[in-house]
Structures are given as C-alpha cells and as structure tokens.
Motif scaffolding. Structure first.
Motif, PDB file in Angstrom:
ATOM      1  N   VAL A 204      71.216  53.769  44.875  1.00 27.77           N
ATOM      2  CA  VAL A 204      71.131  55.175  45.252  1.00 27.77           C
ATOM      3  C   VAL A 204      70.672  55.321  46.700  1.00 27.77           C
ATOM      4  O   VAL A 204      71.287  56.035  47.503  1.00 27.77           O
ATOM      5  CB  VAL A 204      70.179  55.939  44.309  1.00 27.77           C
ATOM      6  N   SER A 205      69.603  54.614  47.067  1.00 30.53           N
ATOM      7  CA  SER A 205      69.086  54.692  48.435  1.00 30.53           C
ATOM      8  C   SER A 205      70.071  54.110  49.439  1.00 30.53           C
ATOM      9  O   SER A 205      70.215  54.628  50.553  1.00 30.53           O
ATOM     10  CB  SER A 205      67.741  53.962  48.533  1.00 30.53           C
ATOM     11  N   ALA A 206      70.749  53.030  49.061  1.00 28.58           N
ATOM     12  CA  ALA A 206      71.743  52.430  49.952  1.00 28.58           C
ATOM     13  C   ALA A 206      72.885  53.397  50.222  1.00 28.58           C
ATOM     14  O   ALA A 206      73.377  53.512  51.348  1.00 28.58           O
ATOM     15  CB  ALA A 206      72.276  51.131  49.346  1.00 28.58           C
ATOM     16  N   ARG A 207      73.292  54.132  49.181  1.00 29.77           N
ATOM     17  CA  ARG A 207      74.369  55.112  49.358  1.00 29.77           C
ATOM     18  C   ARG A 207      73.906  56.248  50.283  1.00 29.77           C
ATOM     19  O   ARG A 207      74.673  56.696  51.147  1.00 29.77           O
ATOM     20  CB  ARG A 207      74.788  55.672  48.005  1.00 29.77           C
ATOM     21  N   LYS A 208      72.661  56.712  50.126  1.00 30.24           N
ATOM     22  CA  LYS A 208      72.135  57.761  51.008  1.00 30.24           C
ATOM     23  C   LYS A 208      72.123  57.282  52.454  1.00 30.24           C
ATOM     24  O   LYS A 208      72.466  58.034  53.376  1.00 30.24           O
ATOM     25  CB  LYS A 208      70.712  58.136  50.582  1.00 30.24           C
ATOM     26  N   LEU A 209      71.731  56.019  52.652  1.00 32.76           N
ATOM     27  CA  LEU A 209      71.688  55.466  54.002  1.00 32.76           C
ATOM     28  C   LEU A 209      73.102  55.379  54.580  1.00 32.76           C
ATOM     29  O   LEU A 209      73.322  55.726  55.761  1.00 32.76           O
ATOM     30  CB  LEU A 209      71.025  54.085  53.973  1.00 32.76           C
ATOM     31  N   ARG A 210      74.059  54.955  53.763  1.00 34.60           N
ATOM     32  CA  ARG A 210      75.432  54.851  54.259  1.00 34.60           C
ATOM     33  C   ARG A 210      75.989  56.231  54.603  1.00 34.60           C
ATOM     34  O   ARG A 210      76.737  56.389  55.577  1.00 34.60           O
ATOM     35  CB  ARG A 210      76.318  54.165  53.216  1.00 34.60           C
ATOM     36  N   GLU A 211      75.638  57.226  53.823  1.00 27.46           N
ATOM     37  CA  GLU A 211      76.067  58.592  54.134  1.00 27.46           C
ATOM     38  C   GLU A 211      75.527  59.025  55.495  1.00 27.46           C
ATOM     39  O   GLU A 211      76.220  59.658  56.294  1.00 27.46           O
ATOM     40  CB  GLU A 211      75.592  59.553  53.046  1.00 27.46           C
ATOM     41  N   MET A 212      74.279  58.666  55.770  1.00 26.68           N
ATOM     42  CA  MET A 212      73.662  59.005  57.048  1.00 26.68           C
ATOM     43  C   MET A 212      74.372  58.301  58.203  1.00 26.68           C
ATOM     44  O   MET A 212      74.504  58.838  59.307  1.00 26.68           O
ATOM     45  CB  MET A 212      72.172  58.590  57.009  1.00 26.68           C
TER      46      MET A 212
ATOM     47  N   ILE B 218      77.719  55.412  66.031  1.00 24.05           N
ATOM     48  CA  ILE B 218      76.496  56.037  66.545  1.00 24.05           C
ATOM     49  C   ILE B 218      76.779  57.480  66.968  1.00 24.05           C
ATOM     50  O   ILE B 218      75.979  58.389  66.685  1.00 24.05           O
ATOM     51  CB  ILE B 218      75.915  55.218  67.708  1.00 24.05           C
ATOM     52  N   ARG B 219      77.896  57.700  67.640  1.00 27.72           N
ATOM     53  CA  ARG B 219      78.223  59.065  68.078  1.00 27.72           C
ATOM     54  C   ARG B 219      78.351  60.002  66.886  1.00 27.72           C
ATOM     55  O   ARG B 219      77.862  61.141  66.915  1.00 27.72           O
ATOM     56  CB  ARG B 219      79.524  59.047  68.886  1.00 27.72           C
ATOM     57  N   ARG B 220      79.010  59.534  65.848  1.00 27.70           N
ATOM     58  CA  ARG B 220      79.166  60.365  64.643  1.00 27.70           C
ATOM     59  C   ARG B 220      77.807  60.621  63.992  1.00 27.70           C
ATOM     60  O   ARG B 220      77.533  61.726  63.518  1.00 27.70           O
ATOM     61  CB  ARG B 220      80.116  59.692  63.664  1.00 27.70           C
ATOM     62  N   PHE B 221      76.954  59.603  63.985  1.00 28.20           N
ATOM     63  CA  PHE B 221      75.607  59.763  63.420  1.00 28.20           C
ATOM     64  C   PHE B 221      74.834  60.828  64.195  1.00 28.20           C
ATOM     65  O   PHE B 221      74.240  61.743  63.605  1.00 28.20           O
ATOM     66  CB  PHE B 221      74.867  58.425  63.455  1.00 28.20           C
ATOM     67  N   ILE B 222      74.849  60.747  65.516  1.00 30.44           N
ATOM     68  CA  ILE B 222      74.096  61.691  66.344  1.00 30.44           C
ATOM     69  C   ILE B 222      74.611  63.110  66.143  1.00 30.44           C
ATOM     70  O   ILE B 222      73.831  64.075  66.061  1.00 30.44           O
ATOM     71  CB  ILE B 222      74.189  61.289  67.835  1.00 30.44           C
ATOM     72  N   THR B 223      75.929  63.247  66.023  1.00 27.80           N
ATOM     73  CA  THR B 223      76.544  64.576  65.891  1.00 27.80           C
ATOM     74  C   THR B 223      76.296  65.188  64.518  1.00 27.80           C
ATOM     75  O   THR B 223      75.996  66.391  64.408  1.00 27.80           O
ATOM     76  CB  THR B 223      78.066  64.472  66.128  1.00 27.80           C
ATOM     77  N   GLU B 224      76.393  64.372  63.485  1.00 22.06           N
ATOM     78  CA  GLU B 224      76.420  64.912  62.119  1.00 22.06           C
ATOM     79  C   GLU B 224      75.069  64.949  61.427  1.00 22.06           C
ATOM     80  O   GLU B 224      74.881  65.737  60.493  1.00 22.06           O
ATOM     81  CB  GLU B 224      77.424  64.119  61.281  1.00 22.06           C
ATOM     82  N   VAL B 225      74.132  64.103  61.818  1.00 19.48           N
ATOM     83  CA  VAL B 225      72.811  64.084  61.165  1.00 19.48           C
ATOM     84  C   VAL B 225      71.856  64.957  61.966  1.00 19.48           C
ATOM     85  O   VAL B 225      71.549  64.669  63.121  1.00 19.48           O
ATOM     86  CB  VAL B 225      72.273  62.632  61.051  1.00 19.48           C
ATOM     87  N   LYS B 226      71.420  66.039  61.359  1.00 26.04           N
ATOM     88  CA  LYS B 226      70.549  66.996  62.052  1.00 26.04           C
ATOM     89  C   LYS B 226      69.144  66.440  62.237  1.00 26.04           C
ATOM     90  O   LYS B 226      68.523  66.590  63.285  1.00 26.04           O
ATOM     91  CB  LYS B 226      70.487  68.313  61.278  1.00 26.04           C
ATOM     92  N   LYS B 227      68.642  65.786  61.190  1.00 26.94           N
ATOM     93  CA  LYS B 227      67.285  65.245  61.250  1.00 26.94           C
ATOM     94  C   LYS B 227      67.220  63.969  60.438  1.00 26.94           C
ATOM     95  O   LYS B 227      67.752  63.900  59.334  1.00 26.94           O
ATOM     96  CB  LYS B 227      66.276  66.262  60.710  1.00 26.94           C
TER      97      LYS B 227
END
Length: 555
Positions: free
Chosen positions: A489-497, A524-533
């Motif tokens: 479960v946690s691994a999937r949350k991390l992959r989503e991030m 990294i660019r997608r992570f910065i754009t899509e993850v608010k916090k």
C-alpha cells in the motif's frame, strides 16, 4: 534455472477454520508466501498464491458440539473471519478456497482410489474409544481426562496443555466423553492405512538430491527417515469430513484431506483463468513452493510427498519453513491474556507495520521470533520511518523547494544503489526476506549519509546539489519498487507521488529502464508540477499507544 519455469504455484499452509488468527500466524506462512509471490509477479512471472481454509477434523467437530452448532456453521463463520483478517493484512491470494467444496471431496477420494489401486492402501482393525451413551466413536478431541504424565485434569486425548506432552487417548486417566461425560468403552474398527514406509528410499533420495530445504530442516527429516517411517491411519469413525468411498461411516483423516487442497484449489483457480493445472501438478512443468510452520514439517516433507508419489503427481520444488511467534517472550494464549488478535492489531496500527516488523526480523529458520512491543516501536520509528521514510521525505521536499529539474546524475553513486538493489533481488529469490529488507534500508542509509555529507539544502542551485538530489530521486524510485512486495500500500502511494505506474510489473520495468538522465528529469518535472505538498508516508508509534495495548495484556 528456476526462472525458466512458466508457472509458479506458491502455497500457504491451510489455516484451520476453528478460531481467529493472531499476530503470530502470519509470521511463518502467510506473510513470507505473500512477499515471495508479489516479488515474482513484480518481475513478470506467472505466479499464483494458493490457499484456503482447512475445514475438517475432530477439533472442528468438538467445537461444534461445545457451541451447540453444526460443524458447517462453525467453518462457515471462521472461513470468513480468517479471510477478512488476511485481506486486511494485505495478504493477497489468487484463490482462497475451502476443503468443504465438492470438487475437493472428489479429488481427495480420487487420490485414495489411485493409491489403493497402486497397492499403497491396506485395511487394518484397530481399537477405538466409543461412547455407548451417544453412540459415537471418540477420537482425541472428543475425549478428556487426566494427563498420564502430570495428572492435569480436563485434558484432550492428544496432548496436555499444562505440561506439553503428547500421548494417545488410550493413555488418559479417567477418560470421559466430552458430550455426555460418561466413560468410554473400547471397541474395534477397520481403518484404512497408507503405507508410508514403502516410500522410505524414494523420499530419502528426493530430500537429499532434489528438494530445496534449509540444512536444519533437512537434518530433521533425514533423522526421521533413519528412525523408520510408520504407516499412517488415514480414516476416522466420525461423520464430519470427506467420506471414504469403500468404508461406510468413516471419513478421511484431516492430514490426508487437507494437503490435497493445494491441488484441488489450483485446479479450481486454473479452470477459471484458463491455465493447465495438470501441467503443473501431474506433468511437472511448473515450480511449486510450500510455505509452512515448523510444526508441520513431517506432514509436508514426508507424508504429503509420499501421497503425491503414490498418485504419480509432481513433487514440490521448495518447502520453506519458519518458526513460531511468541509475545513478549511468552507463548501466546488467549485464556492467559497473552494474545493480540490479527484484526485487533490493525485497530491500533496500519497492517504494514506488522508486515515490516515480521518481515525484517524473521529469517528462514526454525528459531521462534518474539513480538516485543518495545522493539516493535523502535524498529518502526527508527528504521521504517527514521531511515526510509525520513530519507524519502527529505529528498522530495528539497527537490520541490529548489525546483530541481535540470542537472546530471552521479553515475558512481547510482551504481552503489543499484548494487544494493541487485543484492535485494538475490535475497528475495532465495527467501531471505529480512536480509532483502536490510538492503532497502541500506539504500536509504546511503542516501541519508550523502545528504549529511554534502548538505545540499545550503544552496540548492549549485551543480553539486542538483546532481546529488537528482541521483537520490532515483534512489527513491528504486525503493518504491523494492518495497512493493513488503509494503504494497505504501509503495503504491509512493509510486503515485513519483508518477510511476501503479501496477507492480509495469512499475518495475518502468523504473529499471528509465534511470538515465532524460527519463529521470522528466519524472522530476512531473513530480514538481503534480504534487502540491510532500506528505510523510508513515506516522510514528507513540509511547501512549504502546502503553494502551500493554495494559490489556497480562504480562
């Protein structure tokens, strides 16, 4: 090479449907089998986790009598309880069936008929205890008396809960029927026996030369073989179980019936998904791995393989054995208050905390493992959160804060992480899951060490800071797939991030094929754009939580 096999069948020993599961039950069997199957699937192999409830035998009959229910009512209830508890612990089965299904009855009887036709079954008259008041035979769980060794009262006819000794029901002092309390008489009954002794040489050669076992288990088994194998009585004079085709009013002994579930459940699954069960179990084209606790070694390494030999079926390739679990150094006991139910635990903490604790503390060994509340809190807070969780949170927070989306990769540093990941994979395929988890911790520890030494937060825009953080982002991507079999479960949350595909096999290939500069920067660019916090993956265990649970235990 074992990876050349097209289909893997991974089995967990069938849980017995007459009680709930406690936190120790998953240690030896269900969690290791789940981790292994998830790992194989992540790597793209056809792997199936096969299990179900064992629903026959005298303990179930005894519980039904005690609770004034039918045996079917008892097993219906506990099948659902067990299934739910395992699901909530993220133990994933491709099939979780039942030994009371008609197709299982049919296969159990076919095993018997083939073994008898081959000359491995014979009939023998034996003495039995019988209650004339209730007109019922009394197997071990339907008779109580005083222990023949320590004298403890109200002990069943197979072993003493007080002194721990085992014995025959005929040895009980002052025996009485558990239903009416009257003393039994001795009668005689004709039972079917399986000629286990006939398989001595074949079993010895197979154990020595083909079966993958740990050294300690193999030594135990070869010692039993040298002591001479005894034929097994495989029928009982009760009415709850799989009926014996040619002996009226008898059913099969539960250890003839239950392991056949590995085959009947596989057949049930494969017929549903369009695979060939006979290719695995008869033709030997698959790879079969049993996960068991140390109390059923004899049944799985000697009795069950002999049954397969008698039927010309394929034998297991590996049998993985682990020890029991204690609680704060004591044997778990509901009556003594030294007990934590599996679902009770999940009401306190995420199930993945238990998965991490047992996964990281359980080697493939006959040694028992202890659940210590102090060590549990320390291992979660310091290792899972303090090392892995903290590393992930630090790196992702710094990348987002500095908008780090340009730079290079430190190939030498990445290579060190990849070497640890390769070691992780080697440990996983060899069933050393505790050592595999240590490899994941070492990746995070290396990353934390690099952060402490380079202090990129002092100036996030230097070439060195960017190179370090971009490289450590790939560390996290490796961790996100390495944790999948252990903390799904946690691994999937991390992959989503991290914008990695949620499906484990696709994620595995996606990460390992995209660790170069361009793919990494795009991620990294997608992570910065899509993850608010950036939010922490885990929460710490508090001392108050430990105290609250400890206050319920009689320690």
């Amino acid at each position: 090479m074992i990876f050349e096999r097209k289909i893997w069948v991974i089995t967990s020993a069938l849980p017995y449907a007459n009680g709930e599961l406690h936190i120790g039950h998953i240690r030896s069997t269900y969690l290791p089998a789940d981790i292994f199957t998830r790992f194989l699937k992540m790597k793209g192999f056809k792997a199936y986790h096969v299990c179900g409830t064992d629903e026959h035998g005298t303990p179930i009959l005894a519980r039904a009598i005690e609770e004034k229910k039918t045996p079917k009512e008892v097993v219906d209830y506990y099948h659902e309880i067990i299934k739910r508890a395992l699901q909530r612990t993220h133990i994933a089965f491709d099939i979780f069936s039942r030994t009371t299904k008609p197709h299982h009855y049919k296969m159990t009887q076919e095993f018997y008929k083939r073994a008898k036709k081959a000359g491995y079954i014979y009939i023998k008259e034996i003495p039995i205890l019988y209650c004339e008041h209730d007109n019922i035979a009394l197997p071990d769980r339907l008779v109580k008396g005083n222990c023949p060794y320590c004298g403890a009262p109200n002990q069943y006819g197979d072993h003493c809960e007080v002194c721990g000794r085992t014995y025959s029901a005929f040895q009980l002092k002052n025996p009485r029927c558990v239903i009416c309390g009257n003393p039994p008489v001795i009668k005689h009954s004709k039972h079917a026996f399986f000629a286990l002794s006939e398989f001595t040489d074949r079993l010895e050669k197979w154990v020595k030369n083909k079966l993958k076992l740990t050294k300690g288990v193999k030594e135990h088994v070869l010692h039993w073989i040298r002591e001479k194998l005894q034929d097994w009585d495989i029928t009982r004079d009760i009415n709850w179980g799989v009926p014996v085709p040619d002996i009226p009013n008898q059913v099969f002994y539960v250890w003839w019936d239950a392991p056949i579930g590995y085959v009947s459940f596989t057949k049930e699954l494969f017929e549903r998904i369009g695979e060939d069960w006979a290719s695995v179990w008869i033709e030997g084209n698959g790879y079969i791995v049993h996960f068991i606790g140390k109390d059923i070694i004899y049944h799985h390494v000697l009795f069950w393989p002999a049954m397969l030999m008698a039927n010309d079926f394929a034998l297991p390739n590996e049998i993985r054995v682990r020890g029991f679990a204690t609680l704060e150094g004591e044997k778990m006991s509901k009556s003594r208050g030294i007990y934590i139910g599996l679902e009770e635990f999940i009401r306190y903490w995420p199930a993945e905390y238990l998965r991490f604790y047992w996964g990281s503390t359980t080697p493939e060994s006959l040694d028992d493992g202890d659940f210590s509340l102090r060590e549990y809190r320390e291992r979660i807070n310091k290792m899972l959160i303090g090392e892995i969780g903290n590393f992930i949170h630090r790196v992702l927070t710094l990348i987002k804060r500095g908008n780090i989306c340009e730079g290079n990769i430190d190939e030498n540093l990445l290579k060190r992480a990849l070497n640890l990941f390769n070691e992780y994979e080697n440990k996983m395929i060899s069933n050393q899951f505790n050592e595999a988890i240590e490899c994941v911790i070492l990746i995070a520890r290396l990353g934390n060490k690099v952060l402490s030494e380079t202090e990129p937060w002092r100036n996030l825009q230097t070439e060195t800071s960017r190179k370090i953080l971009i490289t450590l982002f790939n560390f996290i991507r490796l961790i996100s797939i390495a944790l999948s079999p252990i903390l799904p479960v946690s691994a999937r949350k991390l992959r989503e991030m991290l914008n990695i595909p949620p499906t484990e096999n696709i994620a595995y290939n996606n990460v390992l094929n995209s660790l170069d500069r361009n793919f990494t920067l795009e991620s990294i660019r997608r992570f910065i754009t899509e993850v608010k916090k950036v939010k922490p993956l885990f929460r710490k265990i508090t001392e108050n939580e430990i105290k609250r649970l400890r206050s319920k235990l009689r320690l």
